[in-house]
Design a protein around this motif. Structure first.
Motif, PDB file in Angstrom:
ATOM      1  N   GLN A  43      30.316  24.684  55.071  1.00 22.49           N
ATOM      2  CA  GLN A  43      30.427  25.383  53.345  1.00 22.49           C
ATOM      3  C   GLN A  43      30.574  26.194  53.120  1.00 22.49           C
ATOM      4  OE1 GLN A  43      26.872  21.343  53.244  1.00 22.49           O
ATOM      5  NE2 GLN A  43      26.075  23.010  53.026  1.00 22.49           N
ATOM      6  N   CYS A  44      30.764  26.424  51.632  1.00 28.29           N
ATOM      7  CA  CYS A  44      30.311  27.392  51.692  1.00 28.29           C
ATOM      8  C   CYS A  44      30.972  28.167  49.943  1.00 28.29           C
ATOM      9  CB  CYS A  44      31.844  28.586  52.033  1.00 28.29           C
ATOM     10  SG  CYS A  44      34.010  28.195  51.049  1.00 28.29           S
ATOM     11  N   ASP A  45      30.861  29.148  49.465  1.00 29.08           N
ATOM     12  CA  ASP A  45      30.596  29.307  47.890  1.00 29.08           C
ATOM     13  C   ASP A  45      32.099  28.523  47.099  1.00 29.08           C
ATOM     14  OD1 ASP A  45      28.094  30.419  46.072  1.00 29.08           O
ATOM     15  OD2 ASP A  45      30.570  31.216  45.081  1.00 29.08           O
ATOM     16  N   CYS A  46      31.735  28.379  45.832  1.00 28.22           N
ATOM     17  CA  CYS A  46      32.708  28.121  44.989  1.00 28.22           C
ATOM     18  C   CYS A  46      32.230  28.167  43.957  1.00 28.22           C
ATOM     19  CB  CYS A  46      33.096  27.049  44.826  1.00 28.22           C
ATOM     20  SG  CYS A  46      32.593  25.625  44.549  1.00 28.22           S
ATOM     21  N   LYS A  47      30.721  28.103  43.449  1.00 28.48           N
ATOM     22  CA  LYS A  47      29.822  28.927  42.358  1.00 28.48           C
ATOM     23  C   LYS A  47      28.535  28.572  42.613  1.00 28.48           C
ATOM     24  CE  LYS A  47      29.106  26.028  38.652  1.00 28.48           C
ATOM     25  NZ  LYS A  47      28.884  25.192  38.304  1.00 28.48           N
ATOM     26  N   GLY A  48      27.960  29.489  41.784  1.00 30.11           N
ATOM     27  CA  GLY A  48      26.606  30.092  42.073  1.00 30.11           C
ATOM     28  C   GLY A  48      25.909  29.414  40.895  1.00 30.11           C
ATOM     29  N   HIS A  49      24.556  30.036  41.625  1.00 30.20           N
ATOM     30  CA  HIS A  49      23.329  29.540  39.985  1.00 30.20           C
ATOM     31  C   HIS A  49      23.737  30.720  38.697  1.00 30.20           C
ATOM     32  CE1 HIS A  49      21.277  27.376  42.750  1.00 30.20           C
ATOM     33  NE2 HIS A  49      20.247  28.131  43.274  1.00 30.20           N
ATOM     34  N   PRO A  50      24.705  31.618  39.332  1.00 27.98           N
ATOM     35  CA  PRO A  50      24.821  32.766  37.944  1.00 27.98           C
ATOM     36  C   PRO A  50      25.548  31.621  36.321  1.00 27.98           C
ATOM     37  CG  PRO A  50      24.048  33.992  39.784  1.00 27.98           C
ATOM     38  CD  PRO A  50      24.636  32.718  39.767  1.00 27.98           C
ATOM     39  N   GLY A  51      26.487  30.817  37.524  1.00 29.91           N
ATOM     40  CA  GLY A  51      27.616  30.257  36.847  1.00 29.91           C
ATOM     41  C   GLY A  51      28.959  30.429  37.212  1.00 29.91           C
ATOM     42  N   TYR A  52      29.406  31.727  37.583  1.00 30.95           N
ATOM     43  CA  TYR A  52      30.213  32.527  37.740  1.00 30.95           C
ATOM     44  C   TYR A  52      30.921  31.848  39.301  1.00 30.95           C
ATOM     45  CZ  TYR A  52      28.683  36.473  34.719  1.00 30.95           C
ATOM     46  OH  TYR A  52      28.723  37.438  33.633  1.00 30.95           O
ATOM     47  N   ALA A  53      32.323  31.538  38.833  1.00 26.66           N
ATOM     48  CA  ALA A  53      33.372  30.895  40.541  1.00 26.66           C
ATOM     49  C   ALA A  53      33.665  31.980  41.102  1.00 26.66           C
ATOM     50  CB  ALA A  53      34.625  30.249  39.118  1.00 26.66           C
ATOM     51  N   SER A  54      33.738  31.985  42.501  1.00 30.17           N
ATOM     52  CA  SER A  54      34.296  32.644  43.500  1.00 30.17           C
ATOM     53  C   SER A  54      35.601  32.440  43.858  1.00 30.17           C
ATOM     54  CB  SER A  54      33.425  32.756  44.298  1.00 30.17           C
ATOM     55  OG  SER A  54      33.331  31.614  45.339  1.00 30.17           O
ATOM     56  N   TYR A  55      36.855  32.164  42.664  1.00 29.66           N
ATOM     57  CA  TYR A  55      37.743  31.690  42.940  1.00 29.66           C
ATOM     58  C   TYR A  55      38.281  31.433  41.369  1.00 29.66           C
ATOM     59  CZ  TYR A  55      37.070  26.561  41.084  1.00 29.66           C
ATOM     60  OH  TYR A  55      36.946  26.032  40.592  1.00 29.66           O
TER      61      TYR A  55
END
Length: 401
Positions: A43-55
């Protein structure tokens, strides 16, 4: 591709505006983890609590500084290894969305918000469902692990919530409305995403666990949660018993590090935490943070290799099996909800955890018996009822009989 969730690696970093996303991410660095740990999934990040997408999303809010498509590299590494990839996606907790759409924020009595969307608003249809569909279409992901969901729900007095509220209601009544609203929101996105991609795997962090000790009516594909970084063995044996009581596929996530210092846990410590989960028939995953730019951290993989050896050898023993027990420890959902803060326990389950610890420390085997499972009480040699209050007449009669 085998989608069995037995042993996995979870990566996330809750992207912000503080780093150049993807600048150092390479497929080879990710494959190093996979080769050492031999996980069944990552599992990896795509959108965390700050709401910014990492793609580079076209629907949500992309992280401001992006060197390359970070997520594309993670997905390529998983596909090359022949294992499924799941997304870490923050649910109602989304600071960027609330900043853009303040009308959709959950608001307290004074009109303030804490970066969470209202479950009664447009967030689920405006962002969550379309963005996960975007991830499916663009990266062919296998599933999603929704974070910041039930445990992030707060009392909501916003305009979106007002039609569901009533005058002079008690906090207990408001909590009940919030829980009902959240479950409707959870059911909505689960049904929509299953219809969009049959076979897509969905879990919401802590749904139908100790946080929601109810019969799982919503068709989630698996149950999951991340137990605390400290006191982990103690909590895992409690949370694991709550999850295995639901008779659905489940796993628990251990933090691979100590939160305050950032120190990595030893392989032996993670084996001890894994043992609590595996002995109850669940899957096990380890949380490893990504760098702030989304790349995998450089660390010695020998510990993960030792952990993997320990976990994989034990798969034939217990996986997907329900543990037998001499004693049932009774969990009253009605009593818990009367003292909890919506879904967060706020001390409501302290007596339950203490009672379970006493039984286990006395060398008895024990299962948690959820309130809706009163018809199974006769399966146990004894049933222990902790300091529950106001369980309701139907439950009292079931226990007395």
């Amino acid at each position: 591709m085998n989608k069995e969730r037995y042993f996995g690696l979870h990566f996330d970093f809750h992207a912000g505006n503080d780093a150049n996303i993807g600048v150092r991410t390479t497929k080879e660095d990710i494959l190093t983890y996979i080769r050492k740990a031999r996980p069944d999934f990552i599992q990896c990040d795509c959108k965390g609590h700050p709401g910014y997408a990492s793609y580079p999303t076209q629907i949500g809010t992309p992280a401001p500084h992006m060197a390359q498509d970070n997520l594309k590299i993670w997905c390529a590494a998983a596909k090359e290894s022949g294992i499924p990839i799941y997304m870490h996606y923050s649910g109602v907790m989304d600071g960027a969305y609330v900043e853009k759409h303040p009308e959709d924020a959950a608001r307290d009595e004074n009109g303030a918000h804490n970066g969470c969307a209202s479950v009664f608003g447009k967030y689920v249809d405006r962002l969550l469902i379309p963005q996960i569909k975007e991830l499916i279409d663009r990266y062919d992901i296998d599933g999603v692990w929704i974070d910041g969901d039930c445990w992030a729900v707060t009392r909501d007095y916003s305009e979106n919530a007002k039609p569901y509220l009533k005058e002079n209601m008690t906090l207990l009544e408001h909590n009940q409305i919030m829980r009902k609203g959240y479950l409707a929101y959870l059911a909505h996105y689960t049904e929509q995403l299953h219809a969009y991609k049959p076979g897509f795997q969905i879990a919401s962090n802590w749904a139908y666990s100790s946080y929601i000790p109810e019969k799982p009516e919503i068709p989630l594909d698996f149950l999951s949660g991340d137990f605390p970084d400290n006191n982990s063995v103690h909590i895992a044996r409690y949370e694991g018993r709550c999850l295995c009581a639901q008779h659905k596929p489940w796993d628990l996530m251990a933090w691979g590090f100590e939160r305050t210092s950032g120190a990595q846990k030893s392989a032996v410590q993670l084996m001890q935490e894994a043992a609590m989960v595996l002995s109850l028939g669940g899957g096990f995953q380890v949380y490893i943070t990504q760098n702030r730019d989304g790349s995998p951290r450089k660390q010695d993989g020998n510990g993960l290799q030792l952990l993997s050896d320990f976990v994989q050898k034990r798969k034939p023993l217990n996986f997907k099996k329900t543990p037998a027990a001499q004693i049932g420890v009774f969990y009253s959902a009605e009593s818990r909800y009367k003292k909890s803060n919506i879904f967060n326990a706020a001390g409501a389950t302290d007596a339950l955890i203490g009672a379970l610890d006493c039984v286990l420390d006395a060398q008895y085997t024990a299962n948690i018996v959820l309130e809706y499972q009163c018809d199974t009480l006769s399966d146990y040699a004894a049933v222990l009822v902790p300091e529950w209050e106001d369980m309701g007449k139907q439950t009292e009669n079931a226990l007395l009989s």
